[in-house]
Design a protein around this motif. Structure first.
Motif, PDB file in Angstrom:
ATOM      1  N   ASN A 177       7.925  41.302  18.541  1.00 49.22           N
ATOM      2  CA  ASN A 177       8.630  42.550  18.306  1.00 49.22           C
ATOM      3  C   ASN A 177       9.719  42.760  19.353  1.00 49.22           C
ATOM      4  O   ASN A 177      10.829  43.203  19.029  1.00 49.22           O
ATOM      5  CB  ASN A 177       7.638  43.718  18.332  1.00 49.22           C
ATOM      6  CG  ASN A 177       8.302  45.045  18.020  1.00 49.22           C
ATOM      7  OD1 ASN A 177       9.091  45.143  17.095  1.00 49.22           O
ATOM      8  ND2 ASN A 177       7.975  46.058  18.795  1.00 49.22           N
ATOM      9  N   SER A 181       3.934  48.379  21.611  1.00 47.29           N
ATOM     10  CA  SER A 181       3.303  47.156  21.117  1.00 47.29           C
ATOM     11  C   SER A 181       2.165  46.669  22.000  1.00 47.29           C
ATOM     12  O   SER A 181       1.200  46.093  21.509  1.00 47.29           O
ATOM     13  CB  SER A 181       4.340  46.037  21.010  1.00 47.29           C
ATOM     14  OG  SER A 181       5.314  46.362  20.057  1.00 47.29           O
ATOM     15  N   SER A 192      12.580  40.658  18.447  1.00 48.79           N
ATOM     16  CA  SER A 192      13.327  41.201  17.309  1.00 48.79           C
ATOM     17  C   SER A 192      14.206  42.361  17.746  1.00 48.79           C
ATOM     18  O   SER A 192      15.324  42.530  17.234  1.00 48.79           O
ATOM     19  CB  SER A 192      12.371  41.638  16.193  1.00 48.79           C
ATOM     20  OG  SER A 192      11.621  42.776  16.562  1.00 48.79           O
ATOM     21  N   ALA A 240       2.221  39.342  18.494  1.00 50.09           N
ATOM     22  CA  ALA A 240       3.064  40.163  17.630  1.00 50.09           C
ATOM     23  C   ALA A 240       3.923  41.103  18.462  1.00 50.09           C
ATOM     24  O   ALA A 240       5.086  41.365  18.143  1.00 50.09           O
ATOM     25  CB  ALA A 240       2.203  40.953  16.652  1.00 50.09           C
ATOM     26  N   GLY A 241       3.348  41.635  19.565  1.00 50.43           N
ATOM     27  CA  GLY A 241       4.123  42.494  20.444  1.00 50.43           C
ATOM     28  C   GLY A 241       5.291  41.768  21.063  1.00 50.43           C
ATOM     29  O   GLY A 241       6.412  42.296  21.135  1.00 50.43           O
ATOM     30  N   ALA A 273       9.553  49.474  22.939  1.00 49.80           N
ATOM     31  CA  ALA A 273       8.806  48.468  22.181  1.00 49.80           C
ATOM     32  C   ALA A 273       7.648  47.930  22.999  1.00 49.80           C
ATOM     33  O   ALA A 273       6.556  47.681  22.453  1.00 49.80           O
ATOM     34  CB  ALA A 273       9.738  47.336  21.758  1.00 49.80           C
TER      35      ALA A 273
END
Length: 383
Positions: free
Chosen positions: A11, A348, A14, A7-8, A344
């Motif tokens: 991210n 993250s 993104s 997920a990190g 981030a």
């Protein structure tokens, strides 16, 4: 935990996608490293809008003034070998002036305290007529610094071009060959070079609806129109290459970032001089890098811009994290993207317990490594 790491990484991707869209940039590539290990490598958008070729971490772009970081490493390697000294005088400057005036030294050139002008009187940004070695030397011989060397900060492309000339005199070979042999190949930066043109680089573009050239705003290297932009073409920077003419990829620049933060520096640069690159002098610069504060932490960084290719190298010294961002439009703000990626990555993939000593965030190496191992395969093999 593996899902959290993935997920990190998602991210970070993104963040890259969102900044590309908000800045209206055709393509961006980026790498985040920690202690020499890649924890994120991603790209967004296009290397060539007309063909639809995607940008990738292996797309070649010109790195502009981040070339100065490579030049600094090369010069300092020669200092390590005692072929040069930081206190050596740059004898080419002001040979027609009185000998009693203080000389410009290599340390002055590295820290932008030489007093030399930024560009000289060449006008190459409008004409694309960059000086060769002979023209550069003639210019330097006639120059007087703006003030006593070492007394003030004045960013100078001419100063780094002179460092390239000093490298040539010390090694007996041209700057690009010396850089390739002594720095790029040892660091496994195989797609990089000290002087263009590169083979099959990403296209560079003007901003949307800024259609050039025009009589009011002439600019070198503007080509055909593509949609609401113009293509920008590379011109050989010649003797100015040590200041802004190198090319690389995000993958290669990630290796440079890792090296500057202490990974794999053996045989390239001593620990003393590598640390000197990250240590501020009176000008606020290290040896080739700008040293600043970011969210209470000391960072080293450098911007680059050439042929509508923009770059940023950001080194979070405390956490050992390096971020590289390359983009292919004049209006890109890669420094802003690099800071967002760093934030981030810290939020993250890192331990969020604040350091009592600095108030900063401390990275958890295990989570960073899991993030690296969990990231998806690259979108494209490059162009």
């Amino acid at each position: 935990m593996l899902a959290l790491a993935a997920a990190g990484t998602a991210n970070l991707q993104s963040v890259l996608d969102e900044h590309r869209a908000s800045q209206h940039v055709p393509g961006i590539s980026a790498v985040v490293v920690r202690h020499g290990e890649t924890v994120f490598a991603g790209a967004s958008g296009f290397a060539d809008m007309e063909s639809g070729a995607p940008m990738s971490v292996d797309s070649v772009l010109y790195i502009g003034s981040v070339s100065k970081v490579l030049t600094a490493v090369l010069v300092l390697q020669l200092v390590d070998e005692e072929r040069l000294s930081l206190t050596d005088a740059a004898a080419a400057v002001g040979q027609r002036r009185a000998d009693s005036k203080p000389p410009i030294t290599i340390a002055h050139l590295l820290t932008h305290t030489s007093g030399l002008e930024r560009e000289g009187d060449f006008g190459y940004w409008s004409t694309a007529d960059f000086p060769d070695d002979a023209a550069l030397l003639r210019y330097l011989e006639s120059q007087e610094p703006r003030g006593p060397p070492g007394t003030s900060l004045h960013y100078s492309n001419i100063g780094y071009a002179l460092l390239g000339r000093i490298v040539q005199d010390a090694t007996g070979t041209n700057y690009s060959e010396a850089l390739g042999k002594r720095v790029l190949r040892p660091l496994e930066m195989r797609a990089s070079g000290g002087r263009g043109p590169a083979v099959s680089p990403a296209m560079g573009y003007t901003p949307v609806d800024r259609l050039l050239p025009s009589e009011a705003r002439p600019f070198a290297g503007v080509g055909k129109r593509v949609g609401r932009r113009h293509e920008r073409s590379y011109h050989d920077a010649r003797a100015m290459s040590p200041a802004f003419g190198a090319y690389s990829t995000a993958s290669d620049m990630g290796r440079l970032a890792g090296f500057l933060l202490g990974a794999g520096s053996e045989g390239v640069l001593s620990e003393t001089l590598r640390t000197g690159m990250l240590t501020p002098h009176a000008s606020g610069w290290g040896l080739g890098l700008k040293i600043r504060q970011l969210d209470g932490r000391t960072v080293a960084r450098h911007d680059g811009w050439f042929a509508a290719h923009r770059s940023h190298l950001l080194l979070d010294i405390e956490n050992g994290i390096g971020v590289v961002v390359l983009a292919n439009s004049d209006n890109a703000e890669p420094g802003e993207i690099a800071e967002a990626l760093l934030d981030a990555a810290l939020s993250s993939c890192c331990d969020r317990r604040q350091s009592r000593r600095t108030g900063g965030w401390h990275a958890d190496p295990a989570e960073l490594h899991r993030a690296r191992d969990a990231q998806p395969a690259p979108r494209s093999s490059g162009n």
